[in-house]
Design a protein around this motif. Sequence first.
Motif, PDB file in Angstrom:
ATOM      1  N   SER A 145      32.731  51.636  41.278  1.00  0.00           N
ATOM      2  CA  SER A 145      33.604  51.095  40.665  1.00  0.00           C
ATOM      3  C   SER A 145      34.177  49.791  41.222  1.00  0.00           C
ATOM      4  O   SER A 145      34.200  48.594  40.494  1.00  0.00           O
ATOM      5  N   PHE A 146      34.099  49.589  42.482  1.00  0.00           N
ATOM      6  CA  PHE A 146      34.482  48.592  43.265  1.00  0.00           C
ATOM      7  C   PHE A 146      33.326  47.763  43.703  1.00  0.00           C
ATOM      8  O   PHE A 146      33.212  46.551  43.646  1.00  0.00           O
ATOM      9  N   ASP A 147      32.120  48.537  44.227  1.00  0.00           N
ATOM     10  CA  ASP A 147      31.213  47.668  45.000  1.00  0.00           C
ATOM     11  C   ASP A 147      30.438  46.970  43.957  1.00  0.00           C
ATOM     12  O   ASP A 147      29.899  45.914  43.903  1.00  0.00           O
ATOM     13  N   VAL A 148      29.999  47.729  42.547  1.00  0.00           N
ATOM     14  CA  VAL A 148      29.281  47.252  41.390  1.00  0.00           C
ATOM     15  C   VAL A 148      29.969  46.558  40.418  1.00  0.00           C
ATOM     16  O   VAL A 148      29.678  45.341  40.067  1.00  0.00           O
ATOM     17  N   MET A 149      30.725  47.163  39.822  1.00  0.00           N
ATOM     18  CA  MET A 149      31.643  46.622  38.703  1.00  0.00           C
ATOM     19  C   MET A 149      32.447  45.470  39.256  1.00  0.00           C
ATOM     20  O   MET A 149      32.330  44.476  38.445  1.00  0.00           O
ATOM     21  N   ARG A 150      33.116  45.647  40.177  1.00  0.00           N
ATOM     22  CA  ARG A 150      34.182  44.493  40.326  1.00  0.00           C
ATOM     23  C   ARG A 150      33.329  43.410  41.262  1.00  0.00           C
ATOM     24  O   ARG A 150      33.273  42.343  40.881  1.00  0.00           O
ATOM     25  N   ASP A 151      32.657  43.771  42.359  1.00  0.00           N
ATOM     26  CA  ASP A 151      32.319  42.622  43.259  1.00  0.00           C
ATOM     27  C   ASP A 151      30.959  42.129  42.607  1.00  0.00           C
ATOM     28  O   ASP A 151      30.956  41.004  42.920  1.00  0.00           O
ATOM     29  N   VAL A 171      27.070  50.324  32.467  1.00  0.00           N
ATOM     30  CA  VAL A 171      28.280  51.206  33.240  1.00  0.00           C
ATOM     31  C   VAL A 171      28.199  52.583  33.011  1.00  0.00           C
ATOM     32  O   VAL A 171      28.271  53.205  33.839  1.00  0.00           O
ATOM     33  N   ALA A 172      28.103  52.787  31.682  1.00  0.00           N
ATOM     34  CA  ALA A 172      28.194  54.263  31.467  1.00  0.00           C
ATOM     35  C   ALA A 172      27.248  55.096  32.117  1.00  0.00           C
ATOM     36  O   ALA A 172      27.057  56.361  32.505  1.00  0.00           O
ATOM     37  N   GLN A 173      25.774  54.686  31.640  1.00  0.00           N
ATOM     38  CA  GLN A 173      24.732  55.350  32.458  1.00  0.00           C
ATOM     39  C   GLN A 173      24.926  55.255  33.693  1.00  0.00           C
ATOM     40  O   GLN A 173      24.291  56.191  34.350  1.00  0.00           O
ATOM     41  N   LEU A 203      43.518  49.423  38.505  1.00  0.00           N
ATOM     42  CA  LEU A 203      43.423  50.934  39.061  1.00  0.00           C
ATOM     43  C   LEU A 203      43.911  52.067  38.350  1.00  0.00           C
ATOM     44  O   LEU A 203      43.187  53.008  38.372  1.00  0.00           O
ATOM     45  N   ASP A 204      44.904  51.831  37.488  1.00  0.00           N
ATOM     46  CA  ASP A 204      45.089  53.200  36.724  1.00  0.00           C
ATOM     47  C   ASP A 204      44.325  53.446  35.852  1.00  0.00           C
ATOM     48  O   ASP A 204      43.878  54.574  35.574  1.00  0.00           O
ATOM     49  N   LEU A 205      43.580  52.522  35.210  1.00  0.00           N
ATOM     50  CA  LEU A 205      42.387  52.764  34.064  1.00  0.00           C
ATOM     51  C   LEU A 205      41.155  53.443  34.813  1.00  0.00           C
ATOM     52  O   LEU A 205      40.670  54.504  34.217  1.00  0.00           O
ATOM     53  N   LEU A 206      40.743  52.976  36.179  1.00  0.00           N
ATOM     54  CA  LEU A 206      39.934  53.686  36.958  1.00  0.00           C
ATOM     55  C   LEU A 206      40.125  54.966  37.250  1.00  0.00           C
ATOM     56  O   LEU A 206      39.348  55.991  37.205  1.00  0.00           O
ATOM     57  N   ASP A 207      41.397  55.059  37.556  1.00  0.00           N
ATOM     58  CA  ASP A 207      41.989  56.564  38.071  1.00  0.00           C
ATOM     59  C   ASP A 207      41.741  57.553  36.736  1.00  0.00           C
ATOM     60  O   ASP A 207      41.452  58.569  36.777  1.00  0.00           O
ATOM     61  N   GLN A 256      33.437  67.788  45.273  1.00  0.00           N
ATOM     62  CA  GLN A 256      33.916  67.053  44.305  1.00  0.00           C
ATOM     63  C   GLN A 256      34.499  65.494  44.593  1.00  0.00           C
ATOM     64  O   GLN A 256      34.268  64.686  44.109  1.00  0.00           O
ATOM     65  N   ASN A 257      35.052  65.912  46.017  1.00  0.00           N
ATOM     66  CA  ASN A 257      35.377  64.357  46.592  1.00  0.00           C
ATOM     67  C   ASN A 257      34.341  63.361  46.900  1.00  0.00           C
ATOM     68  O   ASN A 257      34.429  62.272  46.685  1.00  0.00           O
ATOM     69  N   ASN A 258      33.231  63.932  47.131  1.00  0.00           N
ATOM     70  CA  ASN A 258      31.920  63.016  47.339  1.00  0.00           C
ATOM     71  C   ASN A 258      31.529  62.443  46.059  1.00  0.00           C
ATOM     72  O   ASN A 258      31.277  61.108  46.010  1.00  0.00           O
ATOM     73  N   MET A 259      31.616  63.177  44.786  1.00  0.00           N
ATOM     74  CA  MET A 259      31.637  62.684  43.383  1.00  0.00           C
ATOM     75  C   MET A 259      32.605  61.502  43.313  1.00  0.00           C
ATOM     76  O   MET A 259      32.258  60.523  42.847  1.00  0.00           O
ATOM     77  N   ARG A 260      33.860  62.111  43.693  1.00  0.00           N
ATOM     78  CA  ARG A 260      34.662  60.926  43.420  1.00  0.00           C
ATOM     79  C   ARG A 260      34.610  59.662  43.934  1.00  0.00           C
ATOM     80  O   ARG A 260      34.703  58.460  43.714  1.00  0.00           O
ATOM     81  N   ASN A 261      34.158  59.635  45.295  1.00  0.00           N
ATOM     82  CA  ASN A 261      33.918  58.728  46.230  1.00  0.00           C
ATOM     83  C   ASN A 261      32.770  57.795  45.697  1.00  0.00           C
ATOM     84  O   ASN A 261      33.009  56.478  45.835  1.00  0.00           O
ATOM     85  N   ALA A 262      31.872  58.350  45.299  1.00  0.00           N
ATOM     86  CA  ALA A 262      30.821  57.902  44.807  1.00  0.00           C
ATOM     87  C   ALA A 262      31.144  57.008  43.415  1.00  0.00           C
ATOM     88  O   ALA A 262      30.870  55.895  43.277  1.00  0.00           O
ATOM     89  N   ILE A 263      31.861  57.535  42.698  1.00  0.00           N
ATOM     90  CA  ILE A 263      32.591  56.799  41.352  1.00  0.00           C
ATOM     91  C   ILE A 263      33.247  55.739  41.900  1.00  0.00           C
ATOM     92  O   ILE A 263      33.181  54.489  41.297  1.00  0.00           O
ATOM     93  N   ASP A 264      34.164  55.889  42.846  1.00  0.00           N
ATOM     94  CA  ASP A 264      34.930  54.919  43.302  1.00  0.00           C
ATOM     95  C   ASP A 264      34.313  53.532  43.891  1.00  0.00           C
ATOM     96  O   ASP A 264      34.556  52.425  43.637  1.00  0.00           O
ATOM     97  N   ASP A 265      33.308  54.005  44.812  1.00  0.00           N
ATOM     98  CA  ASP A 265      32.329  53.066  45.277  1.00  0.00           C
ATOM     99  C   ASP A 265      31.589  52.223  44.237  1.00  0.00           C
ATOM    100  O   ASP A 265      31.615  50.996  44.415  1.00  0.00           O
TER     101      ASP A 265
END
Length: 81
Positions: A39-45, A5-7, A53-57, A28-37
């Motif tokens: 987090s949800f698409d790979v890590m969670r799903d 995950v870190a890598q 969510l508070d930890l992800l934030d 910066q927003n593009n980077m944040r969105n990629a990290i969010d994607d």
Amino acid sequence: MTADVAQSIIGIVKDHHIVDIWQNEMAQNNMRNAIDDYSFDVMRDEKGIDTPLDLLDDIELRIMDKGTIQRHTELGETTVK
């Protein structure tokens, strides 16, 4: 799994890092969105890692703060504004 995950997050930061990113809100927003994607698409799903969510934030904020601190350090500033 934690190292993977870190890598992956480091890879996202590298992929989205551009010259003067810390003065470019869209980049910066593009980077944040990629990290969010990730987090949800790979890590969670895909991996089944259900992170609050508070930890992800907090993780995202720390990543972005490190970049801001790095930029100010490169400019020779001793305090972050």
